[in-house]
Design a protein around this motif. Structure first.
Motif, PDB file in Angstrom:
ATOM      1  N   SER A  64       0.853  -1.189   0.000  1.00 10.44           N
ATOM      2  CA  SER A  64       0.000   0.000   0.000  1.00 10.44           C
ATOM      3  C   SER A  64       0.887   1.237   0.000  1.00 10.44           C
ATOM      4  O   SER A  64       2.107   1.140   0.188  1.00 10.44           O
ATOM      5  CB  SER A  64      -0.945   0.018   1.207  1.00 10.44           C
ATOM      6  OG  SER A  64      -0.218   0.139   2.418  1.00 10.44           O
ATOM      7  N   PRO A 111      -3.640  -0.052  -3.024  1.00  9.94           N
ATOM      8  CA  PRO A 111      -4.475   1.038  -2.494  1.00  9.94           C
ATOM      9  C   PRO A 111      -3.611   2.185  -2.006  1.00  9.94           C
ATOM     10  O   PRO A 111      -2.469   1.990  -1.581  1.00  9.94           O
ATOM     11  CB  PRO A 111      -5.232   0.367  -1.347  1.00  9.94           C
ATOM     12  CG  PRO A 111      -4.387  -0.785  -0.944  1.00  9.94           C
ATOM     13  CD  PRO A 111      -3.706  -1.270  -2.192  1.00  9.94           C
ATOM     14  N   LYS A 156      -7.870   3.310  -5.325  1.00  9.77           N
ATOM     15  CA  LYS A 156      -8.620   2.699  -4.221  1.00  9.77           C
ATOM     16  C   LYS A 156      -7.977   3.060  -2.892  1.00  9.77           C
ATOM     17  O   LYS A 156      -6.760   3.043  -2.760  1.00  9.77           O
ATOM     18  CB  LYS A 156      -8.670   1.183  -4.381  1.00  9.77           C
ATOM     19  CG  LYS A 156      -9.414   0.722  -5.628  1.00  9.77           C
ATOM     20  CD  LYS A 156      -9.429  -0.791  -5.708  1.00  9.77           C
ATOM     21  CE  LYS A 156     -10.174  -1.257  -6.966  1.00  9.77           C
ATOM     22  NZ  LYS A 156     -10.191  -2.742  -7.057  1.00  9.77           N
TER      23      LYS A 156
END
Length: 324
Positions: free
Chosen positions: A200, A226, A304
């Motif tokens: 991430s 994300p 996202k």
């Protein structure tokens, strides 16, 4: 050398350019492109100055278009072209023409600019402030191989970026993306050294920063991870954190021109990462005039957010108190 022309035509402007070059003994050789700057009176000086500085690296004919249409419905402004021709030391490493279009002619800027373009040379159009909704469909934008906007300079930058997604055409770019080049280079080099899978990313920046949004899109497109955003006081992007299975890769630049780079298993090091001037950004954009596919991918990427933290599985606080 400067020549002022009032109520003139494109033909007279071209003749003035030739006359000025002859006067200073400087033929128009070595000028590699035409840069058209479409702006208002307030931003014309700074935009021209930035373009002239960029012309030290890319000798250009600079055409600054300032539109002055009719402001009141009952008072019609005379349709005319006023021009200021600059050659030599007054125009960087090329030549410049400041065009003020009054009245009806302001709606036909492409007809004024077309005869002033250098033959067989690329054309770049730059809107420093207010760009059209679809730059490629704009009459001036249609003349160009490269169209430069700046989402950071508008009142609602994120709305501008959203509009760019729908209107993008090959040749479009934005200075919000150009500002990311040092960040992207540094992060790519850090990933090569760390050789760890990124799970991430976290981007810390001032609120509504378009560069942060484009960087998030770049991560989403290239890393498929994300991205979390953290709002700070700025300026611009202040830190980027890539979470990996071996620890965090962190580039931190809270202020100033120096950033710290931390890679798991390596000592923290200091690296130059200054906020670049507009002239430096324009000079970078002029180095390549082909479509920027990385910008297009980052612009269109669906970012996202990281998943929310899982709910605690242990006893609730009420149960903890009751069992105490």
């Amino acid at each position: 050398m400067r020549i002022h022309l009032t109520d003139t035509t494109a033909s007279r402007i071209n003749k003035a350019l030739v006359r000025a070059r002859r006067a200073i003994g400087s033929p128009a050789v070595g000028v590699v492109l035409t840069m058209v700057i479409v702006t208002d009176e307030e931003n014309a000086h700074d935009s021209l100055k930035a373009a002239e500085q960029a012309s030290q690296e890319h000798p250009s004919r600079i055409l600054v278009v300032v539109k002055r249409p009719d402001r009141t419905p009952h008072r019609r402004t005379d349709s005319r072209i006023d021009a200021e021709v600059r050659v030599g030391s007054d125009a960087g490493s090329g030549e410049a023409v400041l065009l003020r279009l009054h009245g009806e002619v302001s709606g036909h800027a492409d007809s004024v600019v077309l005869p002033l373009l250098l033959p067989d040379a690329p054309v770049v159009v730059w809107w420093p402030v207010d760009a059209p909704a679809t730059p490629a469909w704009d009459p001036l934008g249609a003349l160009a191989q490269r169209r430069i906007t700046d989402a950071y300079a508008v009142e609602r930058p994120l709305r501008q970026l959203a509009a760019r997604v729908a209107s993008y055409a090959p040749g479009d770019t934005d200075l919000a993306w150009t500002r990311l080049t040092p960040w992207r280079s540094m992060l790519a080099a850090a990933l090569d050294q760390a050789r760890a899978r990124v799970t991430s990313a976290v981007i810390e920046s001032e609120a509504d920063n378009p560069s942060a949004e484009l960087l998030a899109g770049w991560f989403a497109d290239r890393l498929r991870v994300p991205v979390e955003r953290v709002v700070t006081a700025g300026p611009v992007i202040t830190a980027v954190r890539l979470r990996t299975e071996h620890g965090d890769i962190v580039v931190d630049r809270p202020e100033g021109a120096v950033a710290s780079l931390s890679i798991p298993g390596q000592p923290t090091r200091a690296l130059a990462l200054k906020v670049r001037t507009t002239a430096e950004l324009i000079a970078e954009e002029l180095r390549r005039l082909d479509p920027d596919e990385a910008y297009a991918a980052a612009l269109r990427a669906e970012v996202k957010a990281p998943p929310a933290a899982p709910a605690p599985t242990g006893p609730s606080s009420h149960e903890q108190r009751r069992n105490a």
